[in-house]
Design a protein around this motif. Sequence first.
Motif, PDB file in Angstrom:
ATOM      1  N   MET A 257      -0.969 -17.541 -44.844  1.00 11.64           N
ATOM      2  CA  MET A 257      -1.685 -18.639 -45.860  1.00 11.64           C
ATOM      3  C   MET A 257      -2.424 -19.552 -44.834  1.00 11.64           C
ATOM      4  SD  MET A 257      -2.438 -19.156 -49.102  1.00 11.64           S
ATOM      5  CE  MET A 257      -0.922 -17.919 -49.885  1.00 11.64           C
ATOM      6  N   LYS A 258      -3.827 -19.968 -45.095  1.00 12.04           N
ATOM      7  CA  LYS A 258      -4.458 -20.628 -44.264  1.00 12.04           C
ATOM      8  C   LYS A 258      -4.789 -21.998 -45.137  1.00 12.04           C
ATOM      9  CE  LYS A 258      -6.861 -17.122 -41.844  1.00 12.04           C
ATOM     10  NZ  LYS A 258      -8.130 -16.262 -41.671  1.00 12.04           N
ATOM     11  N   TYR A 259      -5.218 -22.877 -44.300  1.00 12.75           N
ATOM     12  CA  TYR A 259      -5.517 -24.298 -44.989  1.00 12.75           C
ATOM     13  C   TYR A 259      -6.930 -24.733 -44.674  1.00 12.75           C
ATOM     14  CZ  TYR A 259      -0.535 -25.009 -45.445  1.00 12.75           C
ATOM     15  OH  TYR A 259       0.689 -25.093 -45.859  1.00 12.75           O
ATOM     16  N   PHE A 260      -7.526 -25.134 -45.784  1.00 11.48           N
ATOM     17  CA  PHE A 260      -8.853 -25.588 -45.610  1.00 11.48           C
ATOM     18  C   PHE A 260      -9.126 -27.012 -46.117  1.00 11.48           C
ATOM     19  CE2 PHE A 260      -8.612 -21.196 -45.776  1.00 11.48           C
ATOM     20  CZ  PHE A 260      -9.531 -20.601 -44.973  1.00 11.48           C
ATOM     21  N   ALA A 261      -9.827 -27.621 -45.194  1.00 14.44           N
ATOM     22  CA  ALA A 261     -10.023 -29.052 -45.576  1.00 14.44           C
ATOM     23  C   ALA A 261     -11.510 -29.271 -46.141  1.00 14.44           C
ATOM     24  CB  ALA A 261     -10.000 -30.016 -44.254  1.00 14.44           C
ATOM     25  N   VAL A 262     -11.664 -29.770 -47.559  1.00 13.45           N
ATOM     26  CA  VAL A 262     -12.767 -29.743 -48.038  1.00 13.45           C
ATOM     27  C   VAL A 262     -13.360 -31.265 -48.220  1.00 13.45           C
ATOM     28  CG1 VAL A 262     -14.298 -28.985 -50.248  1.00 13.45           C
ATOM     29  CG2 VAL A 262     -12.475 -27.547 -49.404  1.00 13.45           C
ATOM     30  N   LEU A 263     -14.254 -31.500 -47.576  1.00 13.27           N
ATOM     31  CA  LEU A 263     -14.929 -32.796 -47.979  1.00 13.27           C
ATOM     32  C   LEU A 263     -15.964 -32.747 -49.069  1.00 13.27           C
ATOM     33  CD1 LEU A 263     -15.824 -33.417 -43.863  1.00 13.27           C
ATOM     34  CD2 LEU A 263     -13.737 -34.536 -45.417  1.00 13.27           C
ATOM     35  N   LEU A 264     -15.925 -33.827 -49.782  1.00 13.95           N
ATOM     36  CA  LEU A 264     -16.758 -33.992 -50.993  1.00 13.95           C
ATOM     37  C   LEU A 264     -17.342 -35.145 -50.798  1.00 13.95           C
ATOM     38  CD1 LEU A 264     -14.374 -32.597 -53.764  1.00 13.95           C
ATOM     39  CD2 LEU A 264     -16.143 -31.419 -52.791  1.00 13.95           C
ATOM     40  N   PRO A 265     -18.443 -35.243 -50.109  1.00 19.41           N
ATOM     41  CA  PRO A 265     -19.328 -36.433 -50.042  1.00 19.41           C
ATOM     42  C   PRO A 265     -20.086 -36.897 -51.282  1.00 19.41           C
ATOM     43  CG  PRO A 265     -19.963 -35.045 -48.125  1.00 19.41           C
ATOM     44  CD  PRO A 265     -18.991 -34.043 -49.122  1.00 19.41           C
ATOM     45  N   MET A 266     -20.461 -38.243 -51.405  1.00 13.84           N
ATOM     46  CA  MET A 266     -21.005 -38.604 -52.728  1.00 13.84           C
ATOM     47  C   MET A 266     -22.358 -38.099 -52.618  1.00 13.84           C
ATOM     48  SD  MET A 266     -20.504 -40.428 -55.627  1.00 13.84           S
ATOM     49  CE  MET A 266     -19.083 -41.220 -54.890  1.00 13.84           C
ATOM     50  N   LYS A 267     -22.702 -37.479 -53.686  1.00 16.67           N
ATOM     51  CA  LYS A 267     -24.132 -37.149 -53.805  1.00 16.67           C
ATOM     52  C   LYS A 267     -24.817 -38.053 -55.083  1.00 16.67           C
ATOM     53  CE  LYS A 267     -27.185 -32.876 -54.787  1.00 16.67           C
ATOM     54  NZ  LYS A 267     -26.889 -31.545 -54.875  1.00 16.67           N
ATOM     55  N   ASP A 268     -24.206 -38.182 -56.180  1.00 17.86           N
ATOM     56  CA  ASP A 268     -24.914 -38.878 -57.324  1.00 17.86           C
ATOM     57  C   ASP A 268     -23.479 -39.830 -57.904  1.00 17.86           C
ATOM     58  OD1 ASP A 268     -25.425 -39.599 -60.080  1.00 17.86           O
ATOM     59  OD2 ASP A 268     -27.044 -38.163 -59.845  1.00 17.86           O
ATOM     60  N   GLU A 269     -23.557 -40.959 -58.014  1.00 18.25           N
ATOM     61  CA  GLU A 269     -22.505 -41.659 -58.201  1.00 18.25           C
ATOM     62  C   GLU A 269     -22.215 -41.703 -59.665  1.00 18.25           C
ATOM     63  OE1 GLU A 269     -20.829 -46.424 -57.536  1.00 18.25           O
ATOM     64  OE2 GLU A 269     -22.696 -45.768 -56.390  1.00 18.25           O
TER      65      GLU A 269
ATOM     66  N   TRP B 106      -8.309 -25.451 -41.540  1.00 15.26           N
ATOM     67  CA  TRP B 106      -7.676 -26.529 -40.823  1.00 15.26           C
ATOM     68  C   TRP B 106      -6.108 -26.119 -40.458  1.00 15.26           C
ATOM     69  CZ3 TRP B 106      -3.908 -30.323 -43.888  1.00 15.26           C
ATOM     70  CH2 TRP B 106      -3.704 -31.314 -43.116  1.00 15.26           C
ATOM     71  N   ASP B 107      -6.071 -26.242 -39.133  1.00 14.73           N
ATOM     72  CA  ASP B 107      -4.626 -25.961 -38.431  1.00 14.73           C
ATOM     73  C   ASP B 107      -3.659 -27.186 -38.529  1.00 14.73           C
ATOM     74  OD1 ASP B 107      -5.485 -23.686 -37.739  1.00 14.73           O
ATOM     75  OD2 ASP B 107      -6.327 -24.349 -35.832  1.00 14.73           O
ATOM     76  N   MET B 108      -3.044 -27.112 -39.732  1.00 19.67           N
ATOM     77  CA  MET B 108      -2.040 -28.237 -40.014  1.00 19.67           C
ATOM     78  C   MET B 108      -0.940 -28.356 -39.055  1.00 19.67           C
ATOM     79  SD  MET B 108      -0.518 -29.361 -43.469  1.00 19.67           S
ATOM     80  CE  MET B 108       0.401 -28.116 -43.643  1.00 19.67           C
ATOM     81  N   VAL B 109      -0.627 -29.486 -38.636  1.00 16.06           N
ATOM     82  CA  VAL B 109       0.630 -29.689 -37.618  1.00 16.06           C
ATOM     83  C   VAL B 109       1.407 -30.717 -38.581  1.00 16.06           C
ATOM     84  CG1 VAL B 109       1.243 -30.793 -35.612  1.00 16.06           C
ATOM     85  CG2 VAL B 109      -0.966 -29.417 -35.508  1.00 16.06           C
ATOM     86  N   SER B 110       2.636 -29.979 -38.837  1.00 16.81           N
ATOM     87  CA  SER B 110       3.547 -30.762 -39.496  1.00 16.81           C
ATOM     88  C   SER B 110       4.552 -31.333 -38.769  1.00 16.81           C
ATOM     89  CB  SER B 110       4.328 -29.622 -40.404  1.00 16.81           C
ATOM     90  OG  SER B 110       5.108 -28.720 -40.040  1.00 16.81           O
TER      91      SER B 110
END
Length: 87
Positions: free
Chosen positions: A1-13, A82-86
């Motif tokens: 299983m892989k991890y992915f960081a998803v950024l959700l920048p503001m487009k319309d407040e 994302w390569d998570m280090v725990s």
Amino acid sequence: MKYFAVLLPMKDEEKSKEFRPAHLEFLARMKKEKKVVMFGRFADGAGGLVIYQGESLEDIESWVKQDPYVMNEARYYEIHEWDMVSE
């Protein structure tokens, strides 16, 4: 299983405010299905971050495109494996 960081920048407040309940329901469902590990908003109001887990970038992108924020153009998205280090 892989991890992915998803950024959700503001487009319309305003749209972000409108679709926040649906977005949070979506994330709660995805977390229950073990597709989302954690999520939260940025304290400065610039957007948020979701950590997904899945087999491929294509899987993650297909899920992100179902997020009400993305579907209703309230937020942009950016996906990074994302390569998570725990330790």
